[in-house]
Design a protein around this motif. Structure first.
Motif, mmCIF file in Angstrom:
data_model
loop_
_atom_site.group_PDB
_atom_site.id
_atom_site.type_symbol
_atom_site.label_atom_id
_atom_site.label_comp_id
_atom_site.label_asym_id
_atom_site.label_seq_id
_atom_site.Cartn_x
_atom_site.Cartn_y
_atom_site.Cartn_z
ATOM 1 N N HIS A 30 1.447 -5.678 0.745
ATOM 2 C CA HIS A 30 1.836 -4.409 0.755
ATOM 3 C C HIS A 30 2.822 -4.253 1.848
ATOM 4 O O HIS A 30 3.368 -3.285 1.913
ATOM 5 N N ASP A 51 -2.528 -0.334 -4.510
ATOM 6 C CA ASP A 51 -3.961 -0.418 -4.967
ATOM 7 C C ASP A 51 -4.232 1.058 -5.621
ATOM 8 O O ASP A 51 -3.951 2.089 -4.945
ATOM 9 N N HIS A 79 -6.027 -4.132 -7.251
ATOM 10 C CA HIS A 79 -4.800 -4.274 -6.415
ATOM 11 C C HIS A 79 -3.738 -4.883 -7.632
ATOM 12 O O HIS A 79 -4.306 -5.881 -8.094
HETATM 13 ZN ZN LIG Z 1 -4.040 -4.333 -2.349
#
Ligand SMILES: [Zn+2]
Length: 182
Positions: free
Chosen positions: A132, A139, A172
């Motif tokens: 990220h 996500d 994710h």
């Molecule tokens: Zn994630």
């Protein structure tokens, strides 16, 4: 006389032909088959929505990419970071395989190192070296599709990392190497 007429129509043809070529050069999207990649999002933290065509006939569209980067920013500190284009293409593939055009609901997009460290200190589900922080992970959940469906299709694509978080109700996906967890 016949000679003069054919000369005129030949000139008219040339003029018309050149005009057509010029307009094709200026407006390729009008003159040829248009190939587009479109994404729509809803950021569940900010409530912001976006529906944009970010790729047209082989070209990523800078304005659309910027709007996506803003929507997927670290909402905690407002930091905007360039999201990996491959991640966007992956989401288009995912949506296509799910036969969905519903806005992708975003739980987390870009996370600054500070935000990620803060979250990692509270939760086992947040990796210290999370993708990220590189704009390579997101996500999501998709309205009208179960988390299991989204998860299964993402696994079938075998195109990066896939994490399954049923308790938090999201999947994710990332553009790192192929791996799975959860
Ligand atoms: Zn994630």
């Amino acid at each position: 006389m016949g000679q003069g007429n054919s000369g005129r129509s030949r000139r008219r043809f040339l003029k018309f032909g050149l005009a057509a070529i010029a307009s094709a050069a200026i407006w390729p999207a009008e003159a040829r088959i248009v190939d587009r990649r479109r994404l729509s999002f809803e950021n569940l933290h900010t409530g912001e929505r976006l529906d944009t065509v970010y790729w047209v006939n082989g070209s990523y569209q800078p304005g659309a990419l910027h709007a996506i980067n803003v929507l997927l920013r670290d909402f905690r500190n407002g930091e905007v970071y360039p999201i990996d284009r491959k991640l966007l293409d992956l989401l288009v593939q995912l949506q296509s395989r799910l036969h969905s055009t519903a806005p992708i609901q975003v739980i987390s997009g870009y996370r600054s190192p500070e935000t990620n460290a803060m979250l990692a200190s509270y939760s086992d589900g947040v990796a210290a070296g999370s993708l990220h922080m590189s704009g390579m992970a997101i996500d999501i959940r998709i309205p009208g599709r179960s988390l299991r469906q989204v998860h299964q299709v993402a696994l079938n694509m075998a195109d990066g990392g896939v994490g399954y978080y049923p308790r938090s109700d999201f999947v994710h996906v990332d553009t790192g190497r192929v791996r799975r967890w959860g």
